[in-house]
Design a protein around this motif. Structure first.
Motif, PDB file in Angstrom:
ATOM      1  N   VAL A  85      19.658 -68.323  -2.262  1.00 36.75           N
ATOM      2  CA  VAL A  85      18.436 -67.640  -4.159  1.00 36.75           C
ATOM      3  C   VAL A  85      19.097 -66.714  -5.027  1.00 36.75           C
ATOM      4  CG1 VAL A  85      16.380 -67.492  -5.513  1.00 36.75           C
ATOM      5  CG2 VAL A  85      16.282 -68.564  -3.309  1.00 36.75           C
ATOM      6  N   LEU A  86      19.094 -65.533  -4.637  1.00 38.71           N
ATOM      7  CA  LEU A  86      19.976 -64.398  -4.970  1.00 38.71           C
ATOM      8  C   LEU A  86      21.174 -64.287  -4.425  1.00 38.71           C
ATOM      9  CD1 LEU A  86      17.320 -62.316  -4.563  1.00 38.71           C
ATOM     10  CD2 LEU A  86      17.507 -63.326  -6.603  1.00 38.71           C
ATOM     11  N   THR A  87      22.567 -64.183  -5.576  1.00 30.05           N
ATOM     12  CA  THR A  87      23.543 -64.023  -5.464  1.00 30.05           C
ATOM     13  C   THR A  87      23.625 -62.986  -4.515  1.00 30.05           C
ATOM     14  OG1 THR A  87      24.120 -64.255  -7.682  1.00 30.05           O
ATOM     15  CG2 THR A  87      25.591 -63.450  -6.285  1.00 30.05           C
ATOM     16  N   SER A  88      23.159 -61.955  -4.288  1.00 30.15           N
ATOM     17  CA  SER A  88      23.594 -60.586  -3.254  1.00 30.15           C
ATOM     18  C   SER A  88      22.894 -61.129  -2.061  1.00 30.15           C
ATOM     19  CB  SER A  88      22.084 -59.349  -4.093  1.00 30.15           C
ATOM     20  OG  SER A  88      21.029 -60.322  -4.333  1.00 30.15           O
ATOM     21  N   ASP A  89      22.001 -62.204  -2.060  1.00 31.45           N
ATOM     22  CA  ASP A  89      22.028 -62.376  -0.468  1.00 31.45           C
ATOM     23  C   ASP A  89      23.068 -63.984  -0.203  1.00 31.45           C
ATOM     24  OD1 ASP A  89      19.274 -61.479  -0.757  1.00 31.45           O
ATOM     25  OD2 ASP A  89      18.561 -63.411  -1.279  1.00 31.45           O
ATOM     26  N   GLN A  90      23.204 -64.376  -0.955  1.00 35.78           N
ATOM     27  CA  GLN A  90      23.859 -65.421  -0.197  1.00 35.78           C
ATOM     28  C   GLN A  90      25.614 -64.575  -0.353  1.00 35.78           C
ATOM     29  OE1 GLN A  90      23.655 -68.712   0.343  1.00 35.78           O
ATOM     30  NE2 GLN A  90      25.672 -68.300   1.101  1.00 35.78           N
ATOM     31  N   THR A  91      25.744 -63.813  -1.022  1.00 29.18           N
ATOM     32  CA  THR A  91      27.211 -62.628  -0.487  1.00 29.18           C
ATOM     33  C   THR A  91      27.263 -62.649   0.607  1.00 29.18           C
ATOM     34  OG1 THR A  91      26.953 -62.299  -3.526  1.00 29.18           O
ATOM     35  CG2 THR A  91      28.705 -60.877  -1.682  1.00 29.18           C
ATOM     36  N   LEU A  92      26.324 -62.164   1.098  1.00 25.20           N
ATOM     37  CA  LEU A  92      26.250 -61.816   2.934  1.00 25.20           C
ATOM     38  C   LEU A  92      27.027 -62.755   3.367  1.00 25.20           C
ATOM     39  CD1 LEU A  92      22.589 -61.006   3.609  1.00 25.20           C
ATOM     40  CD2 LEU A  92      24.710 -59.162   3.459  1.00 25.20           C
ATOM     41  N   MET A  93      27.726 -64.146   3.687  1.00 23.25           N
ATOM     42  CA  MET A  93      28.059 -64.775   3.984  1.00 23.25           C
ATOM     43  C   MET A  93      29.859 -64.912   3.770  1.00 23.25           C
ATOM     44  SD  MET A  93      26.334 -66.257   6.055  1.00 23.25           S
ATOM     45  CE  MET A  93      27.002 -67.791   6.518  1.00 23.25           C
ATOM     46  N   SER A  94      30.105 -63.738   2.232  1.00 17.06           N
ATOM     47  CA  SER A  94      31.049 -63.561   2.154  1.00 17.06           C
ATOM     48  C   SER A  94      32.183 -62.626   3.134  1.00 17.06           C
ATOM     49  CB  SER A  94      31.422 -63.640   0.900  1.00 17.06           C
ATOM     50  OG  SER A  94      30.596 -62.298   0.579  1.00 17.06           O
ATOM     51  N   SER A  95      31.975 -61.664   3.823  1.00 17.98           N
ATOM     52  CA  SER A  95      33.009 -61.076   4.276  1.00 17.98           C
ATOM     53  C   SER A  95      32.421 -61.540   5.902  1.00 17.98           C
ATOM     54  CB  SER A  95      32.180 -59.837   3.749  1.00 17.98           C
ATOM     55  OG  SER A  95      32.086 -58.576   5.156  1.00 17.98           O
ATOM     56  N   PRO A  96      33.716 -61.167   6.115  1.00 16.34           N
ATOM     57  CA  PRO A  96      33.031 -61.264   8.243  1.00 16.34           C
ATOM     58  C   PRO A  96      32.550 -60.345   8.941  1.00 16.34           C
ATOM     59  CG  PRO A  96      36.010 -61.417   7.595  1.00 16.34           C
ATOM     60  CD  PRO A  96      34.501 -61.182   6.365  1.00 16.34           C
ATOM     61  N   SER A  97      32.204 -59.439   8.342  1.00 18.19           N
ATOM     62  CA  SER A  97      31.137 -58.080   9.527  1.00 18.19           C
ATOM     63  C   SER A  97      29.798 -58.265   8.426  1.00 18.19           C
ATOM     64  CB  SER A  97      31.243 -57.179   8.508  1.00 18.19           C
ATOM     65  OG  SER A  97      31.699 -56.168   7.145  1.00 18.19           O
ATOM     66  N   THR A  98      29.315 -59.134   7.610  1.00 20.69           N
ATOM     67  CA  THR A  98      28.416 -59.126   7.172  1.00 20.69           C
ATOM     68  C   THR A  98      27.907 -60.690   7.519  1.00 20.69           C
ATOM     69  OG1 THR A  98      29.290 -59.427   4.752  1.00 20.69           O
ATOM     70  CG2 THR A  98      27.510 -57.146   5.127  1.00 20.69           C
ATOM     71  N   LEU A  99      28.760 -61.522   7.671  1.00 18.45           N
ATOM     72  CA  LEU A  99      28.714 -63.168   8.368  1.00 18.45           C
ATOM     73  C   LEU A  99      28.555 -62.663   9.570  1.00 18.45           C
ATOM     74  CD1 LEU A  99      28.824 -66.335   8.172  1.00 18.45           C
ATOM     75  CD2 LEU A  99      31.190 -65.968   8.074  1.00 18.45           C
ATOM     76  N   ARG A 100      28.751 -61.883  10.665  1.00 18.02           N
ATOM     77  CA  ARG A 100      29.029 -61.749  11.605  1.00 18.02           C
ATOM     78  C   ARG A 100      27.491 -61.109  11.960  1.00 18.02           C
ATOM     79  NH1 ARG A 100      29.010 -57.486  14.961  1.00 18.02           N
ATOM     80  NH2 ARG A 100      29.705 -58.239  17.038  1.00 18.02           N
ATOM     81  N   MET A 101      26.586 -60.587  11.387  1.00 14.54           N
ATOM     82  CA  MET A 101      25.276 -60.199  11.235  1.00 14.54           C
ATOM     83  C   MET A 101      24.040 -61.525  10.870  1.00 14.54           C
ATOM     84  SD  MET A 101      25.470 -55.939  10.244  1.00 14.54           S
ATOM     85  CE  MET A 101      27.257 -55.920   9.181  1.00 14.54           C
ATOM     86  N   VAL A 102      24.618 -62.119   9.787  1.00 15.80           N
ATOM     87  CA  VAL A 102      23.796 -63.148   9.814  1.00 15.80           C
ATOM     88  C   VAL A 102      24.109 -63.620  10.401  1.00 15.80           C
ATOM     89  CG1 VAL A 102      23.114 -65.062   8.070  1.00 15.80           C
ATOM     90  CG2 VAL A 102      24.180 -62.953   7.209  1.00 15.80           C
ATOM     91  N   LYS A 103      24.716 -63.658  11.400  1.00 15.52           N
ATOM     92  CA  LYS A 103      24.810 -65.551  12.478  1.00 15.52           C
ATOM     93  C   LYS A 103      23.784 -64.510  13.209  1.00 15.52           C
ATOM     94  CE  LYS A 103      28.872 -67.665  11.697  1.00 15.52           C
ATOM     95  NZ  LYS A 103      29.725 -68.529  12.084  1.00 15.52           N
ATOM     96  N   ILE A 104      23.849 -62.904  13.638  1.00 12.66           N
ATOM     97  CA  ILE A 104      23.938 -62.488  14.918  1.00 12.66           C
ATOM     98  C   ILE A 104      22.222 -62.776  14.531  1.00 12.66           C
ATOM     99  CG2 ILE A 104      23.154 -60.730  16.411  1.00 12.66           C
ATOM    100  CD1 ILE A 104      25.973 -60.620  16.007  1.00 12.66           C
TER     101      ILE A 104
END
Length: 144
Positions: A85-104
């Motif tokens: 919902v929030l830009t700050s939340d969806q932005t976690l998918m835009s960087s390889p390092s945060t994307l990896r943490m989201v998946k884990i």
């Protein structure tokens, strides 16, 4: 930060906090944010219509569409489905390092719960106010 963002698994946001940019006029384009799932955006638009000047209404929507009343890893699944919902939340998918943490965090919920618990305790120790220095608000949006 990725771990603590999981707190958005239980919570709501007022439409005014995100709808203008995410749903109706992303970066001044007149369109919705392209990082948002179009069907999800339609469901949010139904709950958050374009505000009018004579409207005092500011509805709320859940930040976690899968399990909105449970603190769990489903928030991270929402992000992978482009349902932040929030830009700050969806932005976690835009960087390889945060994307990896989201998946884990979505794949190993027990590990996320442990990390989240430790992070909350650590955050609770930051600049603790005691006595007359602080207050416990009856309504978090209003100073007592």
């Amino acid at each position: 930060m990725v771990t603590l963002s999981g707190a958005h698994s239980i919570g709501v946001s007022h439409c005014s906090s995100f709808s203008a940019n995410r749903l109706y006029n992303f970066s001044g384009t007149g369109h919705q944010d392209p990082s948002m799932d179009p069907r999800f955006a339609l469901s949010l638009k139904a709950k958050c219509p374009i505000p009018t000047s004579n409207s005092n209404s500011d509805p709320t929507v859940h930040l976690d569409s899968l399990t909105p009343r449970r603190l769990d890893e489903k928030y991270y699944i929402d992000l992978q489905l482009k349902r932040g919902v929030l830009t700050s939340d969806q932005t976690l998918m835009s960087s390889p390092s945060t994307l990896r943490m989201v998946k884990i965090n979505s794949k190993y919920p027990s590990i996320w719960r442990k990390k989240f618990g430790r992070a909350m305790v650590k955050m609770g120790e930051i600049d603790v106010l005691t006595g007359s220095q602080g207050e416990i608000r009856k309504n978090c949006r209003i100073v007592n």
